[in-house]
Design a protein around this motif. Structure first.
Motif, mmCIF file in Angstrom:
data_model
loop_
_atom_site.group_PDB
_atom_site.id
_atom_site.type_symbol
_atom_site.label_atom_id
_atom_site.label_comp_id
_atom_site.label_asym_id
_atom_site.label_seq_id
_atom_site.Cartn_x
_atom_site.Cartn_y
_atom_site.Cartn_z
ATOM 1 N N GLY A 88 0.554 -0.750 -0.010
ATOM 2 C CA GLY A 88 0.185 -0.303 0.211
ATOM 3 C C GLY A 88 0.940 1.205 -0.033
ATOM 4 O O GLY A 88 0.247 2.907 0.323
ATOM 5 N N ILE A 89 1.908 0.926 -0.427
ATOM 6 C CA ILE A 89 2.940 2.497 -0.606
ATOM 7 C C ILE A 89 2.929 3.119 -1.556
ATOM 8 O O ILE A 89 2.773 4.206 -1.754
ATOM 9 N N LEU A 90 3.138 2.881 -2.203
ATOM 10 C CA LEU A 90 2.396 3.101 -3.771
ATOM 11 C C LEU A 90 1.366 2.518 -4.230
ATOM 12 O O LEU A 90 0.947 1.891 -4.543
ATOM 13 N N LYS A 91 0.688 3.893 -5.201
ATOM 14 C CA LYS A 91 -0.399 3.356 -5.892
ATOM 15 C C LYS A 91 -0.140 3.055 -7.349
ATOM 16 O O LYS A 91 0.255 3.684 -8.372
ATOM 17 N N GLU A 92 -0.576 2.684 -8.544
ATOM 18 C CA GLU A 92 -0.654 2.074 -9.805
ATOM 19 C C GLU A 92 -2.321 3.381 -10.654
ATOM 20 O O GLU A 92 -2.903 3.371 -10.201
ATOM 21 N N GLN A 93 -1.198 4.490 -11.517
ATOM 22 C CA GLN A 93 -2.317 4.536 -11.815
ATOM 23 C C GLN A 93 -2.781 4.650 -13.324
ATOM 24 O O GLN A 93 -3.909 5.171 -13.622
ATOM 25 N N THR A 94 -2.155 3.913 -14.327
ATOM 26 C CA THR A 94 -2.261 3.472 -15.386
ATOM 27 C C THR A 94 -2.933 2.885 -15.852
ATOM 28 O O THR A 94 -3.910 3.443 -16.563
ATOM 29 N N GLY A 95 -3.170 1.543 -14.975
ATOM 30 C CA GLY A 95 -3.737 0.847 -15.260
ATOM 31 C C GLY A 95 -3.431 -0.247 -17.191
ATOM 32 O O GLY A 95 -4.115 -1.960 -17.285
ATOM 33 N N TYR A 96 -2.012 0.572 -17.172
ATOM 34 C CA TYR A 96 -1.735 0.035 -18.424
ATOM 35 C C TYR A 96 -0.931 -1.800 -17.955
ATOM 36 O O TYR A 96 -0.593 -2.025 -16.771
ATOM 37 N N ARG A 97 -0.485 -2.347 -18.703
ATOM 38 C CA ARG A 97 0.798 -4.058 -19.076
ATOM 39 C C ARG A 97 2.319 -3.258 -18.660
ATOM 40 O O ARG A 97 3.124 -3.496 -17.709
ATOM 41 N N ARG A 98 1.884 -2.188 -19.347
ATOM 42 C CA ARG A 98 4.234 -1.535 -19.747
ATOM 43 C C ARG A 98 3.609 -0.154 -19.246
ATOM 44 O O ARG A 98 2.253 0.485 -19.497
ATOM 45 N N ASN A 99 5.018 0.551 -19.455
ATOM 46 C CA ASN A 99 4.763 1.920 -19.242
ATOM 47 C C ASN A 99 4.380 2.208 -18.040
ATOM 48 O O ASN A 99 3.432 3.200 -17.978
ATOM 49 N N ARG A 100 4.282 1.393 -17.406
ATOM 50 C CA ARG A 100 2.748 2.107 -15.974
ATOM 51 C C ARG A 100 3.424 3.212 -15.217
ATOM 52 O O ARG A 100 4.941 3.500 -14.896
ATOM 53 N N VAL A 101 2.684 4.083 -13.646
ATOM 54 C CA VAL A 101 3.325 4.877 -13.449
ATOM 55 C C VAL A 101 2.590 4.813 -11.976
ATOM 56 O O VAL A 101 1.319 3.810 -11.949
ATOM 57 N N PHE A 102 3.549 5.033 -11.244
ATOM 58 C CA PHE A 102 3.293 4.852 -9.339
ATOM 59 C C PHE A 102 3.291 5.812 -8.638
ATOM 60 O O PHE A 102 4.357 6.891 -9.084
ATOM 61 N N VAL A 103 2.222 5.583 -8.078
ATOM 62 C CA VAL A 103 2.224 7.009 -7.044
ATOM 63 C C VAL A 103 2.387 7.253 -4.997
ATOM 64 O O VAL A 103 1.774 5.970 -4.914
ATOM 65 N N PHE A 104 3.502 7.816 -4.805
ATOM 66 C CA PHE A 104 3.426 7.710 -3.719
ATOM 67 C C PHE A 104 1.920 8.457 -3.034
ATOM 68 O O PHE A 104 2.497 9.207 -2.040
ATOM 69 N N SER A 105 1.102 8.395 -2.493
ATOM 70 C CA SER A 105 -0.249 8.584 -2.340
ATOM 71 C C SER A 105 -0.361 9.953 -1.160
ATOM 72 O O SER A 105 -0.524 10.098 -0.914
ATOM 73 N N ASP A 106 0.563 9.164 -0.398
ATOM 74 C CA ASP A 106 -0.016 8.830 1.271
ATOM 75 C C ASP A 106 1.137 10.395 1.632
ATOM 76 O O ASP A 106 0.404 11.261 2.265
ATOM 77 N N TYR A 107 2.071 9.970 0.911
ATOM 78 C CA TYR A 107 3.157 11.668 0.916
ATOM 79 C C TYR A 107 2.736 12.662 0.249
ATOM 80 O O TYR A 107 2.356 13.640 1.120
ATOM 81 N N LEU A 108 1.837 12.543 -1.252
ATOM 82 C CA LEU A 108 1.575 13.642 -1.433
ATOM 83 C C LEU A 108 0.032 14.428 -0.599
ATOM 84 O O LEU A 108 0.066 15.558 -0.945
ATOM 85 N N HIS A 109 -0.685 13.062 -0.097
ATOM 86 C CA HIS A 109 -1.953 14.189 0.441
ATOM 87 C C HIS A 109 -1.261 14.434 2.017
ATOM 88 O O HIS A 109 -2.536 15.805 2.467
ATOM 89 N N LEU A 110 -0.154 14.060 2.500
ATOM 90 C CA LEU A 110 0.175 15.433 3.392
ATOM 91 C C LEU A 110 0.382 16.759 3.206
ATOM 92 O O LEU A 110 0.342 17.998 4.241
ATOM 93 N N PHE A 111 0.386 17.142 2.130
ATOM 94 C CA PHE A 111 0.806 18.521 1.440
ATOM 95 C C PHE A 111 -0.813 18.583 1.057
ATOM 96 O O PHE A 111 -0.354 20.397 1.068
ATOM 97 N N ASN A 112 -1.429 18.448 0.996
ATOM 98 C CA ASN A 112 -3.118 18.950 0.613
ATOM 99 C C ASN A 112 -3.760 18.506 2.126
ATOM 100 O O ASN A 112 -5.064 19.290 1.667
ATOM 101 N N SER A 113 -3.111 18.598 3.307
ATOM 102 C CA SER A 113 -4.604 18.762 4.504
ATOM 103 C C SER A 113 -3.817 19.625 5.549
ATOM 104 O O SER A 113 -2.462 20.179 5.071
#
Length: 113
Positions: A88-113
């Motif tokens: 649960g540290i990273l979340k895959e964003q594209t839904g593709y099998r190749r060229n996938r992008v992963f986001v460290f969303s828990d970290y990014l959310h800290l800047f929005n709250s």
């Protein structure tokens, strides 16, 4: 002029308080992930720890980014991505099998709250 100065200083104080609060939440997240989460990866802890540190600088990554930055093989990078996604540290964003992008969303959310 005095009112403007008070307004300006109040803004600086509030911004500093917000920054300090965000820093405390980042440290708390870092401690939790290092001491409770990636510890389950056993012999992969050194690479996992290096990836975690990289994610604080670059919270949106691809497998190629990880391969290049950590100087690891493609299979190792994909294993780390799978582990970090499962934990649960990273979340895959594209839904593709190749060229996938992963986001460290828990970290990014800290800047929005």
């Amino acid at each position: 002029m005095e009112q403007w100065l008070k307004f300006f200083l109040t803004g600086i104080i509030e911004t500093a308080k917000t920054a300090i609060d965000t820093l405390h939440r980042i440290i708390s997240l870092q401690n939790r992930l290092e001491k409770e989460t990636i510890i389950s990866l056993g012999k992969r802890i050194p690479n996992a720890s290096a990836l975690l540190q990289y994610l604080y600088k670059q919270p949106i990554v691809t497998a190629s980014d990880i391969i290049q930055h950590l100087d690891i093989t493609k299979p190792t990078a994909h294993t780390l991505l799978k582990n970090f996604t499962t934990l649960g540290i990273l979340k895959e964003q594209t839904g593709y099998r190749r060229n996938r992008v992963f986001v460290f969303s828990d970290y990014l959310h800290l800047f929005n709250s």
